[in-house]
Design a protein around this motif. Structure first.
Motif, mmCIF file in Angstrom:
data_model
loop_
_atom_site.group_PDB
_atom_site.id
_atom_site.type_symbol
_atom_site.label_atom_id
_atom_site.label_comp_id
_atom_site.label_asym_id
_atom_site.label_seq_id
_atom_site.Cartn_x
_atom_site.Cartn_y
_atom_site.Cartn_z
ATOM 1 N N GLU A 1 0.833 -1.208 0.000
ATOM 2 C CA GLU A 1 0.000 0.000 0.000
ATOM 3 C C GLU A 1 0.865 1.254 0.000
ATOM 4 O O GLU A 1 0.555 2.232 -0.691
ATOM 5 C CB GLU A 1 -0.936 0.010 1.217
ATOM 6 C CG GLU A 1 -2.023 -1.043 1.186
ATOM 7 C CD GLU A 1 -1.559 -2.391 1.725
ATOM 8 O OE1 GLU A 1 -0.335 -2.546 2.004
ATOM 9 O OE2 GLU A 1 -2.400 -3.297 1.855
ATOM 10 N N GLU A 2 1.960 1.215 0.755
ATOM 11 C CA GLU A 2 2.857 2.371 0.813
ATOM 12 C C GLU A 2 3.616 2.549 -0.496
ATOM 13 O O GLU A 2 3.843 3.682 -0.948
ATOM 14 C CB GLU A 2 3.842 2.219 1.981
ATOM 15 C CG GLU A 2 3.208 2.358 3.350
ATOM 16 C CD GLU A 2 4.240 2.310 4.473
ATOM 17 O OE1 GLU A 2 5.447 2.488 4.184
ATOM 18 O OE2 GLU A 2 3.843 2.082 5.629
ATOM 19 N N ALA B 1 1.189 4.100 -2.986
ATOM 20 C CA ALA B 1 0.952 5.507 -2.676
ATOM 21 C C ALA B 1 2.173 6.363 -3.049
ATOM 22 O O ALA B 1 2.036 7.467 -3.605
ATOM 23 C CB ALA B 1 0.624 5.668 -1.193
ATOM 24 N N TYR B 2 3.368 5.844 -2.757
ATOM 25 C CA TYR B 2 4.615 6.547 -3.073
ATOM 26 C C TYR B 2 4.753 6.770 -4.583
ATOM 27 O O TYR B 2 5.038 7.890 -5.046
ATOM 28 C CB TYR B 2 5.799 5.746 -2.530
ATOM 29 C CG TYR B 2 7.127 6.053 -3.181
ATOM 30 C CD1 TYR B 2 7.807 7.238 -2.914
ATOM 31 C CD2 TYR B 2 7.702 5.139 -4.075
ATOM 32 C CE1 TYR B 2 9.024 7.513 -3.527
ATOM 33 C CE2 TYR B 2 8.910 5.407 -4.683
ATOM 34 C CZ TYR B 2 9.567 6.601 -4.413
ATOM 35 O OH TYR B 2 10.773 6.872 -5.021
ATOM 36 N N ASN C 1 2.397 6.572 -6.952
ATOM 37 C CA ASN C 1 1.312 7.404 -7.480
ATOM 38 C C ASN C 1 1.592 8.887 -7.253
ATOM 39 O O ASN C 1 1.377 9.725 -8.131
ATOM 40 C CB ASN C 1 -0.022 7.012 -6.838
ATOM 41 C CG ASN C 1 -0.639 5.774 -7.462
ATOM 42 O OD1 ASN C 1 -0.324 5.411 -8.594
ATOM 43 N ND2 ASN C 1 -1.520 5.123 -6.725
ATOM 44 N N GLU C 2 2.097 9.200 -6.061
ATOM 45 C CA GLU C 2 2.367 10.600 -5.741
ATOM 46 C C GLU C 2 3.565 11.133 -6.526
ATOM 47 O O GLU C 2 3.520 12.232 -7.087
ATOM 48 C CB GLU C 2 2.622 10.767 -4.242
ATOM 49 C CG GLU C 2 2.853 12.221 -3.830
ATOM 50 C CD GLU C 2 3.038 12.376 -2.326
ATOM 51 O OE1 GLU C 2 3.363 13.499 -1.905
ATOM 52 O OE2 GLU C 2 2.860 11.389 -1.587
ATOM 53 N N GLN D 1 -3.285 0.547 -9.001
ATOM 54 C CA GLN D 1 -4.249 -0.083 -8.109
ATOM 55 C C GLN D 1 -3.805 -1.518 -7.839
ATOM 56 O O GLN D 1 -3.044 -2.111 -8.613
ATOM 57 C CB GLN D 1 -5.642 -0.067 -8.740
ATOM 58 C CG GLN D 1 -6.216 1.333 -8.935
ATOM 59 C CD GLN D 1 -7.482 1.318 -9.757
ATOM 60 O OE1 GLN D 1 -7.444 1.237 -10.984
ATOM 61 N NE2 GLN D 1 -8.629 1.382 -9.079
#
Length: 206
Positions: free
Chosen positions: A144-145, A148-149, A151-152, A159
């Motif tokens: 998950e991290e 998120a990393y 994507n940002e 996904q």
């Protein structure tokens, strides 16, 4: 417009894990088709022999025969020289502007993707669906991290696929075949027959 999943790889040989991942993406994200797209000359596999593309393509065609929504694509093997994912995705979007593409990855690839050729052109180009992996407290951050990393940092659309990767690799299958061990539990029946009949992965194979 179609929602098209892209499963790329050397497929040397294609195995049940490749099909399992494709099925999960097909169902979970309501994709219209999954294009299985073997590489011609993968730049990251310079350190070992890659089986002739004719054999790899034929095994993939056999594996996909009875899979609903799965399609063999020679989009990459028709290109000359090394094939990089960033270039392939750009060419796909140019050739098929009517489609929305979903690039399907295993968990390992998601952790390695920043080492790829122009990762920003991969992560920013299409939707990415990545197989999940349970956090083991090791050197990698939790999935998950990592998602998120990325994507940002890259403005990505990554996904998670809610399935675990099948614990088998093409390398292990090649080693099993080289030792004369049956590979029937790892690959579709017709692929196992093909490997045997063409004596693939044995010394002196064509």
């Amino acid at each position: 417009m179609g929602k098209i999943g892209i499963m790329g790889g050397t497929f040397d040989p294609v195995h049940n894990g490749h099909l399992y991942l494709g099925r999960q993406a097909y169902v979970e994200y309501g994709l219209d088709r999954i294009w299985y797209m073997p590489t011609g000359q993968p730049p990251h596999k310079k350190d070992h022999h890659v089986t002739d593309v004719t054999h790899r393509c034929r095994m993939l065609e056999l594996a996909l025969e009875k899979e609903e929504g799965f399609v063999f694509s020679d989009f990459e093997v028709r290109r000359d020289g090394y094939t990089y994912t960033a270039q392939t995705l750009a060419l796909l979007k140019e050739a098929y502007p009517e489609h929305e593409f979903y690039f399907i990855l295993g968990a390992d690839s998601l952790y390695e993707i920043e080492g790829w050729y122009h990762p920003e052109l991969v992560i920013g180009a299409v939707n990415i669906l990545a197989a999940s992996r349970e956090y083991d407290g090791g050197s990698h951050r939790p999935m998950e991290e990592q998602i998120a990393y990325l994507n940002e940092k890259y403005g990505g659309h990554i996904q998670m696929l809610h399935c675990r990767e099948v614990d088998i690799s093409s390398e292990e299958i090649r080693e099993m075949a080289a030792r004369g061990k049956p590979v029937d539990t790892c690959v579709p029946e017709k692929v196992a027959d093909y490997i045997r009949s063409h004596k693939l992965y044995q010394e002196g194979e064509s």
